[in-house]
Design a protein around this motif. Structure first.
Motif, PDB file in Angstrom:
ATOM      1  N   ALA A  70      -8.110  39.982  36.825  1.00 27.49           N
ATOM      2  CA  ALA A  70      -7.527  40.806  37.883  1.00 27.49           C
ATOM      3  C   ALA A  70      -7.969  42.255  37.689  1.00 27.49           C
ATOM      4  N   GLU A  71      -8.033  42.988  38.773  1.00 24.28           N
ATOM      5  CA  GLU A  71      -8.369  44.400  38.673  1.00 24.28           C
ATOM      6  C   GLU A  71      -7.353  45.095  37.767  1.00 24.28           C
ATOM      7  N   ASN A  72      -7.848  45.861  36.828  1.00 24.33           N
ATOM      8  CA  ASN A  72      -7.011  46.551  35.846  1.00 24.33           C
ATOM      9  C   ASN A  72      -6.150  45.587  35.024  1.00 24.33           C
ATOM     10  N   ALA A  73      -6.704  44.426  34.672  1.00 22.11           N
ATOM     11  CA  ALA A  73      -5.980  43.435  33.877  1.00 22.11           C
ATOM     12  C   ALA A  73      -5.473  44.063  32.585  1.00 22.11           C
ATOM     13  N   GLN A  74      -4.249  43.719  32.237  1.00 17.46           N
ATOM     14  CA  GLN A  74      -3.626  44.203  31.010  1.00 17.46           C
ATOM     15  C   GLN A  74      -3.955  43.249  29.861  1.00 17.46           C
ATOM     16  N   VAL A  75      -3.732  43.703  28.643  1.00 16.20           N
ATOM     17  CA  VAL A  75      -4.068  42.932  27.449  1.00 16.20           C
ATOM     18  C   VAL A  75      -3.456  41.537  27.501  1.00 16.20           C
ATOM     19  N   VAL A  79      -5.438  37.974  27.146  1.00 17.44           N
ATOM     20  CA  VAL A  79      -5.125  37.030  26.071  1.00 17.44           C
ATOM     21  C   VAL A  79      -4.799  35.650  26.655  1.00 17.44           C
ATOM     22  N   LYS A  80      -4.038  35.605  27.735  1.00 16.20           N
ATOM     23  CA  LYS A  80      -3.725  34.318  28.381  1.00 16.20           C
ATOM     24  C   LYS A  80      -4.986  33.658  28.930  1.00 16.20           C
ATOM     25  N   LYS A  84      -6.626  30.033  27.706  1.00 15.41           N
ATOM     26  CA  LYS A  84      -6.935  28.970  28.672  1.00 15.41           C
ATOM     27  C   LYS A  84      -8.394  28.522  28.537  1.00 15.41           C
ATOM     28  N   LEU A  85      -9.296  29.473  28.393  1.00 16.49           N
ATOM     29  CA  LEU A  85     -10.713  29.147  28.237  1.00 16.49           C
ATOM     30  C   LEU A  85     -10.977  28.486  26.889  1.00 16.49           C
TER      31      LEU A  85
END
Length: 168
Positions: A70-75, A79-80, A84-85
């Motif tokens: 997401a734009e401006n994704a937070q830490v 981590v999530k 998942k990957l």
């Protein structure tokens, strides 16, 4: 990544077979050149979803798992996404018996690539950048290794081959 003024590509090589060049853990940040400068988009940029793992980007001959960020994704979100990957990478490892993988990330996407070999024994090693398509070659002998029998074939040797279904 959001706090850096210029765009960067982060790579991390998890294990010797993933192309790690040092005996200690480290990540690398490289200025991220756009399509105009390098002539093509890195394949993870084609992923569309922030929730559903993309593993079928056309013309990528090896297994890969990508999520958009997401734009401006937070830490916490990164981590999530990583967890998942990594779950998908572990499933792939169970099937093919490897443990190495590469991590590549920009502020737009996160990509994990299961690996089977670093390529050193054949004379053309590769880290995460190489399996993303950023290949550098010093000698004509290396070029021959990458291209014989084909670039796709060498990428499949380094990574875990995808089935030919869905490749174009």
């Amino acid at each position: 990544m959001n706090h850096l003024q210029e765009p960067y590509l982060m790579i991390y090589n998890c294990g010797v077979d993933a192309g790690s060049s040092q005996g200690h853990k480290h990540m690398q940040l490289w200025p991220y050149q756009d399509r105009e400068k390098i002539g093509f988009d890195l394949f993870p940029s084609y992923a569309k979803s922030t929730t559903d793992v993309t593993s079928d980007i056309p013309n990528v001959p090896h297994q890969h798992f990508v999520l958009r960020l997401a734009e401006n994704a937070q830490v916490e979100e990164v981590v999530k996404a990583y967890a998942k990957l990594l779950h998908e990478v572990h499933k792939c490892h169970e099937q093919y018996g490897s443990t190495a993988y590469n991590v590549a990330m920009t502020k737009e996407w996160l990509c994990l690539i299961p690996r089977r070999d670093c390529g050193i024994s054949r004379g053309a090693g590769s880290n995460a950048a190489g399996v993303l398509g950023l290949i550098w070659i010093l000698y004509n002998e290396e070029k021959k290794i990458w291209l014989e029998p084909s670039l796709s074939g060498y990428m499949q040797f380094l990574g875990v081959p995808r089935s030919t279904a869905g490749l174009s």
